[in-house]
Design a protein around this motif. Sequence first.
Motif, PDB file in Angstrom:
ATOM      1  N   GLU A   1     -11.277   3.366  -0.648  1.00  0.00           N
ATOM      2  CA  GLU A   1     -12.347   2.691  -1.385  1.00  0.00           C
ATOM      3  C   GLU A   1     -13.565   2.514  -0.492  1.00  0.00           C
ATOM      4  O   GLU A   1     -13.437   2.394   0.724  1.00  0.00           O
ATOM      5  CB  GLU A   1     -11.868   1.323  -1.881  1.00  0.00           C
ATOM      6  CG  GLU A   1     -10.895   1.450  -3.051  1.00  0.00           C
ATOM      7  CD  GLU A   1     -10.210   0.151  -3.366  1.00  0.00           C
ATOM      8  OE1 GLU A   1     -10.543  -0.854  -2.739  1.00  0.00           O
ATOM      9  OE2 GLU A   1      -9.318   0.163  -4.244  1.00  0.00           O
ATOM     10  N   SER A   2     -14.710   2.483  -1.128  1.00  0.00           N
ATOM     11  CA  SER A   2     -16.038   2.259  -0.505  1.00  0.00           C
ATOM     12  C   SER A   2     -16.226   3.047   0.796  1.00  0.00           C
ATOM     13  O   SER A   2     -16.038   4.258   0.781  1.00  0.00           O
ATOM     14  CB  SER A   2     -16.292   0.767  -0.309  1.00  0.00           C
ATOM     15  OG  SER A   2     -15.517   0.248   0.734  1.00  0.00           O
TER      16      SER A   2
ATOM     17  N   GLY B   1      -8.697  10.555  -3.177  1.00  0.00           N
ATOM     18  CA  GLY B   1      -8.224   9.865  -4.365  1.00  0.00           C
ATOM     19  C   GLY B   1      -6.742   9.559  -4.287  1.00  0.00           C
ATOM     20  O   GLY B   1      -6.287   8.492  -4.686  1.00  0.00           O
TER      21      GLY B   1
ATOM     22  N   SER C   1       0.847  -1.198   0.000  1.00  0.00           N
ATOM     23  CA  SER C   1       0.000   0.000   0.000  1.00  0.00           C
ATOM     24  C   SER C   1       0.884   1.249   0.000  1.00  0.00           C
ATOM     25  O   SER C   1       2.113   1.176  -0.005  1.00  0.00           O
ATOM     26  CB  SER C   1      -0.912  -0.017   1.223  1.00  0.00           C
ATOM     27  OG  SER C   1      -0.128  -0.046   2.384  1.00  0.00           O
TER      28      SER C   1
ATOM     29  N   ARG D   1      -3.846   5.931 -10.034  1.00  0.00           N
ATOM     30  CA  ARG D   1      -3.689   4.481 -10.178  1.00  0.00           C
ATOM     31  C   ARG D   1      -4.001   3.968 -11.566  1.00  0.00           C
ATOM     32  O   ARG D   1      -4.320   2.802 -11.744  1.00  0.00           O
ATOM     33  CB  ARG D   1      -4.590   3.784  -9.168  1.00  0.00           C
ATOM     34  CG  ARG D   1      -3.937   3.780  -7.826  1.00  0.00           C
ATOM     35  CD  ARG D   1      -4.865   3.396  -6.729  1.00  0.00           C
ATOM     36  NE  ARG D   1      -4.175   3.593  -5.468  1.00  0.00           N
ATOM     37  CZ  ARG D   1      -3.930   4.770  -4.963  1.00  0.00           C
ATOM     38  NH1 ARG D   1      -4.332   5.855  -5.585  1.00  0.00           N
ATOM     39  NH2 ARG D   1      -3.273   4.894  -3.834  1.00  0.00           N
TER      40      ARG D   1
ATOM     41  N   TYR E   1      -8.496   9.186  -8.069  1.00  0.00           N
ATOM     42  CA  TYR E   1      -8.210   7.753  -7.933  1.00  0.00           C
ATOM     43  C   TYR E   1      -7.769   7.198  -9.281  1.00  0.00           C
ATOM     44  O   TYR E   1      -6.777   6.464  -9.365  1.00  0.00           O
ATOM     45  CB  TYR E   1      -9.463   7.024  -7.444  1.00  0.00           C
ATOM     46  CG  TYR E   1      -9.219   5.607  -7.035  1.00  0.00           C
ATOM     47  CD1 TYR E   1      -8.905   5.301  -5.729  1.00  0.00           C
ATOM     48  CD2 TYR E   1      -9.283   4.573  -7.960  1.00  0.00           C
ATOM     49  CE1 TYR E   1      -8.666   3.996  -5.349  1.00  0.00           C
ATOM     50  CE2 TYR E   1      -9.047   3.276  -7.600  1.00  0.00           C
ATOM     51  CZ  TYR E   1      -8.737   2.983  -6.286  1.00  0.00           C
ATOM     52  OH  TYR E   1      -8.497   1.706  -5.915  1.00  0.00           O
TER      53      TYR E   1
ATOM     54  N   ASP F   1     -14.556   3.636   3.437  1.00  0.00           N
ATOM     55  CA  ASP F   1     -13.456   4.464   3.942  1.00  0.00           C
ATOM     56  C   ASP F   1     -13.543   5.894   3.419  1.00  0.00           C
ATOM     57  O   ASP F   1     -13.363   6.856   4.164  1.00  0.00           O
ATOM     58  CB  ASP F   1     -12.114   3.853   3.523  1.00  0.00           C
ATOM     59  CG  ASP F   1     -11.835   2.577   4.278  1.00  0.00           C
ATOM     60  OD1 ASP F   1     -12.591   2.305   5.222  1.00  0.00           O
ATOM     61  OD2 ASP F   1     -10.877   1.869   3.925  1.00  0.00           O
ATOM     62  N   GLY F   2     -13.837   6.012   2.121  1.00  0.00           N
ATOM     63  CA  GLY F   2     -13.897   7.337   1.512  1.00  0.00           C
ATOM     64  C   GLY F   2     -15.005   8.183   2.102  1.00  0.00           C
ATOM     65  O   GLY F   2     -14.812   9.369   2.392  1.00  0.00           O
TER      66      GLY F   2
ATOM     67  N   TRP G   1     -12.941  12.630  -6.170  1.00  0.00           N
ATOM     68  CA  TRP G   1     -12.430  11.370  -5.611  1.00  0.00           C
ATOM     69  C   TRP G   1     -12.147  10.377  -6.725  1.00  0.00           C
ATOM     70  O   TRP G   1     -11.045   9.838  -6.866  1.00  0.00           O
ATOM     71  CB  TRP G   1     -13.461  10.838  -4.622  1.00  0.00           C
ATOM     72  CG  TRP G   1     -13.114   9.574  -3.922  1.00  0.00           C
ATOM     73  CD1 TRP G   1     -11.889   9.007  -3.786  1.00  0.00           C
ATOM     74  CD2 TRP G   1     -14.035   8.712  -3.238  1.00  0.00           C
ATOM     75  NE1 TRP G   1     -11.988   7.849  -3.063  1.00  0.00           N
ATOM     76  CE2 TRP G   1     -13.287   7.650  -2.707  1.00  0.00           C
ATOM     77  CE3 TRP G   1     -15.418   8.750  -3.023  1.00  0.00           C
ATOM     78  CZ2 TRP G   1     -13.876   6.629  -1.966  1.00  0.00           C
ATOM     79  CZ3 TRP G   1     -15.987   7.737  -2.289  1.00  0.00           C
ATOM     80  CH2 TRP G   1     -15.234   6.693  -1.769  1.00  0.00           C
ATOM     81  N   THR G   2     -13.174  10.131  -7.572  1.00  0.00           N
ATOM     82  CA  THR G   2     -12.997   9.165  -8.654  1.00  0.00           C
ATOM     83  C   THR G   2     -11.953   9.645  -9.657  1.00  0.00           C
ATOM     84  O   THR G   2     -11.150   8.853 -10.149  1.00  0.00           O
ATOM     85  CB  THR G   2     -14.325   8.925  -9.368  1.00  0.00           C
ATOM     86  OG1 THR G   2     -14.943  10.190  -9.604  1.00  0.00           O
ATOM     87  CG2 THR G   2     -15.250   8.093  -8.526  1.00  0.00           C
TER      88      THR G   2
ATOM     89  N   GLY H   1      -6.142   6.718  -2.105  1.00  0.00           N
ATOM     90  CA  GLY H   1      -6.635   5.464  -2.664  1.00  0.00           C
ATOM     91  C   GLY H   1      -7.691   4.807  -1.807  1.00  0.00           C
ATOM     92  O   GLY H   1      -7.745   3.582  -1.705  1.00  0.00           O
TER      93      GLY H   1
END
Lengths: 139, 112
Positions: free
Chosen positions: B45-46, B40, A49, B111, B107, B48-49, B103-104, B43
Amino acid sequence: MTWISKSITTLGGLLLAHACYSAREHSALQSLRAASAASLTSLPSVTTSLPLDIIIETIVATFIILLGLVLGTRPLRPIEWRVWAGKIEREGEEGFIDGAGEVNKDYMGNPFSALESRPNFVDIRKQRREFAEWVKKGG
Amino acid sequence: MPSELELQISPIVQESLVHNSRTLQNLQSLTASLFGVSAGILGLESYDGFLFYLAFSLLTSALFYLVRVAPSSLTAGPRYFRGPFEFWAGGLMNGLAGFILTWTLFYGLVRA
């Protein structure tokens, strides 16, 4: 006041941009390492990570920008009529100056000024005295 | 909620109310997209964000309270908002769309 908030926000923006670039480089390095490991050996690659320092930098940068933005907001105004009108009576235009040092555009002026300028309240003797002095001076 | 009698006794200036809530709203929609950027980068996800967004939005409100509201309003000074709920929770839904957008975006940028 505004230059403080602007410089704090700019500093935070630089930090955030640096964190973003670091995260991008990290993920690029990860995918490169995974590709080379897959071609060399058949071991499953481990994806780590984000490093701790990038996480800390991101959160600190967010907090710094947040602080700058909050410091840059305009001052609030009292919503109760008596408090608001009292503030106008006491401070006048000085109470409604925004960060840039200008009077707000929606400042309407004293709501009681119409009462103060009624004809009944004109000091007619004072005006007569002033007129007499003006005549005496030969104006 | 103040009753009609209370509003008659101590009337409220609509312009100031609009000015205050607009100031808070501007700050919240601006910071929401900033939180999207950092979520973002991290990183997340779901859930957490969304937890990140919730925590930082409350932090924004707290900082705003500390800087703009508390210094003059704690010692029985002027009131600036109608009630605590409007101040703390009124703007949570405001910036959510901007948050998800950035965010998206970030991200995907980091990545890709």
